[in-house]
Design an enzyme around this catalytic site. Structure first.
Site, PDB file in Angstrom:
ATOM      1  N   HIS A 102     -27.583  -7.186 -25.528  1.00 37.12           N
ATOM      2  CA  HIS A 102     -28.722  -5.210 -25.576  1.00 37.12           C
ATOM      3  C   HIS A 102     -27.323  -4.328 -26.015  1.00 37.12           C
ATOM      4  O   HIS A 102     -26.953  -2.852 -26.344  1.00 37.12           O
ATOM      5  CB  HIS A 102     -28.803  -4.799 -24.407  1.00 37.12           C
ATOM      6  CG  HIS A 102     -30.024  -3.971 -24.145  1.00 37.12           C
ATOM      7  ND1 HIS A 102     -30.580  -3.241 -24.167  1.00 37.12           N
ATOM      8  CD2 HIS A 102     -29.465  -2.767 -23.115  1.00 37.12           C
ATOM      9  CE1 HIS A 102     -30.950  -1.922 -24.636  1.00 37.12           C
ATOM     10  NE2 HIS A 102     -30.080  -1.496 -24.019  1.00 37.12           N
ATOM     11  N   GLU A 103     -26.492  -4.652 -25.015  1.00 36.78           N
ATOM     12  CA  GLU A 103     -24.831  -3.123 -24.229  1.00 36.78           C
ATOM     13  C   GLU A 103     -23.832  -3.314 -25.876  1.00 36.78           C
ATOM     14  O   GLU A 103     -23.824  -2.675 -26.028  1.00 36.78           O
ATOM     15  CB  GLU A 103     -24.308  -3.912 -23.270  1.00 36.78           C
ATOM     16  CG  GLU A 103     -24.461  -3.737 -21.995  1.00 36.78           C
ATOM     17  CD  GLU A 103     -26.000  -2.121 -22.041  1.00 36.78           C
ATOM     18  OE1 GLU A 103     -24.826  -1.236 -22.519  1.00 36.78           O
ATOM     19  OE2 GLU A 103     -26.441  -2.161 -21.110  1.00 36.78           O
ATOM     20  N   HIS A 106     -25.893  -0.597 -28.099  1.00 40.44           N
ATOM     21  CA  HIS A 106     -25.345   0.450 -27.873  1.00 40.44           C
ATOM     22  C   HIS A 106     -23.458   1.085 -28.909  1.00 40.44           C
ATOM     23  O   HIS A 106     -23.886   1.310 -29.725  1.00 40.44           O
ATOM     24  CB  HIS A 106     -25.555   0.747 -26.644  1.00 40.44           C
ATOM     25  CG  HIS A 106     -26.559   1.281 -25.693  1.00 40.44           C
ATOM     26  ND1 HIS A 106     -27.431   1.936 -26.216  1.00 40.44           N
ATOM     27  CD2 HIS A 106     -26.814   0.860 -24.252  1.00 40.44           C
ATOM     28  CE1 HIS A 106     -29.123   1.607 -25.413  1.00 40.44           C
ATOM     29  NE2 HIS A 106     -28.132   0.898 -24.761  1.00 40.44           N
ATOM     30  N   HIS A 110     -23.212   2.964 -31.924  1.00 42.15           N
ATOM     31  CA  HIS A 110     -22.203   4.873 -31.609  1.00 42.15           C
ATOM     32  C   HIS A 110     -21.365   3.995 -33.239  1.00 42.15           C
ATOM     33  O   HIS A 110     -21.037   5.193 -33.792  1.00 42.15           O
ATOM     34  CB  HIS A 110     -21.231   4.020 -30.721  1.00 42.15           C
ATOM     35  CG  HIS A 110     -20.379   4.723 -30.858  1.00 42.15           C
ATOM     36  ND1 HIS A 110     -18.786   4.530 -29.841  1.00 42.15           N
ATOM     37  CD2 HIS A 110     -20.141   6.451 -30.158  1.00 42.15           C
ATOM     38  CE1 HIS A 110     -18.128   6.042 -29.912  1.00 42.15           C
ATOM     39  NE2 HIS A 110     -19.184   6.687 -30.344  1.00 42.15           N
TER      40      HIS A 110
END
Length: 232
Positions: A102-103, A106, A110
């Site tokens: 999940h991270e 991100h 980005h």
């Protein structure tokens, strides 16, 4: 009548928000705890998962590091660091791998200029300021004879914090969607494990929904109270 003057019925809005937040928090903790006991068949850790996913996405400038705490995982776009908590970094559980993925979602957002993430980053300073100063302004406005201007400014600033919560929703849901897809594509998890990871990420998403709902209810309460005060 005395009870009416001392009891504010809009407190029910706050109570609903608190209950939603508590239920969502309990759900994510219990779901994470459940699947933290299930070791993935590949035996990969959260840190190894992050390394493989980022490499597959062609991202080599993000530093993966360990941070203290439980479920304190986050990606920081300011210094391009992917921070994994103690319960995720070295764990081989299905839950830990899901959180790490999940991270990574991100970090990929980005890297690829995902618009909602850029918008959230842009309004973050104003939202943080608004969340900090809104209530003091509202209280000062009430103390000084119910100053409508100060109360209005306070509510407007609080609205920025609510906006931030709303923009966060698509960012988090998209990151979870990317995570599930990447875990399947890379073979880090088997099909039945991906389904379990999806439950963990869905439970985590509920915390953001509950937080947004609580903020909206609090804003609605302020608007109702301010409207009543103006009519008075």
């Amino acid at each position: 009548m005395p009870f009416y003057y001392y009891f504010d019925p809009t407190y029910f809005l706050v109570l609903i928000g608190v209950v939603l937040s508590l239920l969502a928090s309990a759900k994510v903790k219990s779901t994470f705890a459940r699947y933290s006991r299930e070791r993935s068949r590949t035996g990969m850790t959260g840190e190894e998962t992050a390394q493989r996913i980022l490499s597959k996405a062609g991202i080599y400038d993000v530093r993966i590091q360990r941070v203290s705490g439980n479920l304190t995982d986050h990606y920081d776009p300011r210094n391009k660091t992917l921070n994994l908590s103690d319960s995720v970094y070295g764990s081989t559980s299905v839950a830990a791998i899901g959180v790490a993925a999940h991270e990574c979602g991100h970090a990929i957002q980005h890297n690829r200029g995902y618009v909602p993430l850029k918008l959230r980053s842009a309004i973050a300073p104003a939202a943080s300021f608004g969340a900090t100063i809104s209530w003091p302004l509202i209280v000062i406005g009430l103390l000084f004879g119910g100053s409508g201007l100060l109360v209005q400014i306070g509510i407007l600033l609080f609205s920025l914090a609510v906006l931030f919560q709303l923009v966060t929703l698509p960012v988090e849901f998209n990151a979870s969607g990317r995570a599930v897809e990447l875990l399947s594509e890379t073979g880090i998890l088997y099909e039945e494990e991906v389904k379990k990871t999806k439950k963990v990420l869905s439970a985590a998403a509920l915390t953001y929904v509950a937080s947004a709902a609580a903020s909206i209810l609090q804003l609605l309460r302020l608007v109702l109270l301010f409207g009543n005060r103006r009519r008075d």
